[in-house]
Design an enzyme around this catalytic site. Sequence first.
Site, PDB file in Angstrom:
ATOM      1  N   LYS A   1      19.094-171.184  57.370  1.00 19.05           N
ATOM      2  CA  LYS A   1      20.274-170.338  57.207  1.00 19.05           C
ATOM      3  C   LYS A   1      21.345-171.004  56.349  1.00 19.05           C
ATOM      4  O   LYS A   1      21.378-172.219  56.173  1.00 19.05           O
ATOM      5  CB  LYS A   1      20.803-169.908  58.577  1.00 19.05           C
ATOM      6  CG  LYS A   1      19.864-168.906  59.228  1.00 19.05           C
ATOM      7  CD  LYS A   1      20.397-168.289  60.495  1.00 19.05           C
ATOM      8  CE  LYS A   1      19.429-167.209  60.992  1.00 19.05           C
ATOM      9  NZ  LYS A   1      19.826-166.643  62.300  1.00 19.05           N
TER      10      LYS A   1
ATOM     11  N   ARG B   1      13.425-170.457  66.920  1.00 18.03           N
ATOM     12  CA  ARG B   1      12.791-169.506  65.990  1.00 18.03           C
ATOM     13  C   ARG B   1      12.845-170.125  64.600  1.00 18.03           C
ATOM     14  O   ARG B   1      13.920-170.344  64.053  1.00 18.03           O
ATOM     15  CB  ARG B   1      13.552-168.178  66.045  1.00 18.03           C
ATOM     16  CG  ARG B   1      13.011-167.071  65.160  1.00 18.03           C
ATOM     17  CD  ARG B   1      13.867-165.814  65.323  1.00 18.03           C
ATOM     18  NE  ARG B   1      13.391-164.723  64.490  1.00 18.03           N
ATOM     19  CZ  ARG B   1      13.737-164.539  63.218  1.00 18.03           C
ATOM     20  NH1 ARG B   1      14.591-165.387  62.632  1.00 18.03           N
ATOM     21  NH2 ARG B   1      13.255-163.511  62.540  1.00 18.03           N
TER      22      ARG B   1
END
Length: 258
Positions: A204, A239
Site C-alpha cells: 500500500k 492479507r
Amino acid sequence: MGILNVTPDSFSDGGRYNDRERAVDHGLKLVSDGADMLDIGGESTRPGADPVDEAEEIRRTLPVIEALRRETGIPISIDTMKPGVARAAIGAGANIWNDVNALRVPGALETAAGLECGVVLMHMQGEPRTMQAAPAYDDVVAEVEACLLSRADAAIAAGIAPEKIALDPGIGFGKTLDHNLALLRGTNRLASHGFPVLVGASRKRFIAAADPCQDDGNRLGGSIYAALYAAAQGAAIVRVHDVRETAQAIALRLAIEG
C-alpha cells in the site's frame, strides 16, 4: 491470506489475473507458497476506483472460485460489498465474505446471517472513489475500534455467530500515513476484544510515504515488516500479495522466538 484480484484495475496487480486460467494458476501457486486462505476480488477498491455492476463482478469471480474449490480445500473469501455477489460466491464454494463496507449495504447483514459464512468487517471512511480526498479523525484508533465493534454488534444482532466475525482496521481506506501507522500500533488494542483481527497492508501507498528513498515502486520490504509487526501485535490474519516471502519471514520469527 493470499490476495487474488481478478480485475483490470486493482492498484498493484490489476490486469495480471483477469483471465480465468491465469487466475486459477496463481491462486494455486499462492497455496503452494504457504497461503492458508485465499481472498478473491472482482471489483477494485483502490482510491479513485469506479464501481462495477453485480453481474460483471459475478462473471469475473465465480469461475475462479469454482475452479479453485475443485483443487483446494483451504478457506476462500469473496472480497465484495454486494450481497448478491456474496451469495453467488458462497454458493460456488467460498466460505467467507470479506466486506470493505462492513455489511452496511441494505440486506447485507441478513444475507450474511442466512449464508452462515464467516465475515470480515472492515473500516472505511467514505467510499473508494473519494476516501483519500481528505481523511480526518480526532483519534483514529478509538474511532475505528468503536466503529468496528458497533458493526460486530449489528452483525450479532442480525444472527451472525460471534465466532464467525473478524475485524479489519482498513489500512489505506480513508487514512493518511499517520493514521495507518497509528492503527498498526493499535492492532493489539483491536485484538483485545476477542474477534480475530485481519490486517491488510501489503504494497500500500503508505509504505512508500514512510520511505525517503522510495522511487521505484518496490514495497516488498515494507509489506513484509508490516505483516510481521501486525502479527506480533496480535493480528490473526495478514492479507498479502507476496505469500512466499511473508510466510518465510513469519516462520523465521517464530523459530527465533522458539
